[in-house]
Design an enzyme around this catalytic site. Structure first.
Site, PDB file in Angstrom:
ATOM      1  N   LYS A 101     -38.149  36.380 -11.982  1.00 44.89           N
ATOM      2  CA  LYS A 101     -38.238  36.691 -10.196  1.00 44.89           C
ATOM      3  C   LYS A 101     -38.554  35.140  -9.412  1.00 44.89           C
ATOM      4  CE  LYS A 101     -41.134  36.799  -6.710  1.00 44.89           C
ATOM      5  NZ  LYS A 101     -41.754  35.047  -6.168  1.00 44.89           N
ATOM      6  N   ASP A 108     -40.355  41.669  -5.973  1.00 45.79           N
ATOM      7  CA  ASP A 108     -41.959  41.353  -6.392  1.00 45.79           C
ATOM      8  C   ASP A 108     -42.592  42.593  -5.709  1.00 45.79           C
ATOM      9  OD1 ASP A 108     -41.785  41.741  -3.543  1.00 45.79           O
ATOM     10  OD2 ASP A 108     -40.777  40.011  -3.059  1.00 45.79           O
TER      11      ASP A 108
END
Length: 210
Positions: free
Chosen positions: A120, A138
DNA sequence: ATCCCGAGGG
DNA sequence: CCCTCTGGAT
């Protein structure tokens, strides 16, 4: 959800916010990397308060490495997970200083090999610092993608792949920020504000209390 | 699957 | 009080 709906959703996001960007404060790729590393399970607002103080003292790999773990902790104690983040940030700074000429690599594998940097975070840096059309999924994007029906998936990797396939290419570079901002301010985890949502008519969630 | 971990909102 | 916030390492 069909292609026309998706295109309409992103068209509206674009009209409302033509040039979306991260709310994390940074001036260099390294500051961005550090800020994103610190942002795990924390709010941007809280991260900005900490990084303003930290970057005033040290905002390069060499300076962060010289500050050391306990030095960094002093500035980030108000952020959750501060001990592991301080350790990871210093280790990452040391690696950048020693193996990457103090620069942030524009390369997924190199980024993900850094302590505290996962998929991420690498996706955010590649997108925001280097303009690559990645999709960092996220907590917000995972929720919005599933709730609205834009790109449902059982885990973040599946949602990431579906977004990369389903978001119309012309919106890909900014889609990340639009979805984040929508999730943060409108389609919130606990109390989604459907009454002031710009895409309710296209959403598959359709909260009954409208 | 579990741990890390502070601040703010409801 | 409980939940959530731009996750990653073990």
């Amino acid at each position: 959800m069909n292609k026309e709906k998706r295109t309409e959703i992103f068209t509206r996001f674009q009209q409302a916010n033509p040039e979306p960007k991260t709310e994390l404060e940074y001036t260099t790729p390294f500051e961005l990397l550090a800020a994103v590393l610190l942002s795990a399970q924390a709010t941007d607002k809280g991260v900005n308060i900490a990084t303003r103080k930290l970057f005033a003292v040290a905002n390069t790999p060499a300076a962060i490495a010289a500050l050391g773990v306990e030095g960094v902790e002093q500035y980030i104690k108000t952020i959750g997970l501060f001990r592991s983040k301080a350790k990871h940030l210093v280790q990452t700074a040391e690696i950048l200083r020693d193996k990457h000429n103090g620069e942030v690599p524009a390369d997924r594998d190199a980024l993900e090999s850094l302590p505290g940097v996962g998929r991420k975070t690498a996706n955010v840096v590649l997108n925001t610092a280097f303009g690559q059309p990645t999709m960092a999924v996220d907590t917000h994007i995972f929720r919005i993608s599933n709730r609205t029906g834009i790109a449902p998936g059982k885990d973040v990797l599946q949602v990431e792949k579906r977004l990369l396939k389903l978001v119309p290419p012309e919106f890909m570079l900014n889609a990340h920020h639009w979805l984040i901002l929508h999730g943060r301010y409108v389609c919130k985890a606990r109390k989604p504000e459907c009454t002031r949502c710009s895409i309710v008519d296209l959403c598959e969630f359709k909260k009954k209390t409208i």
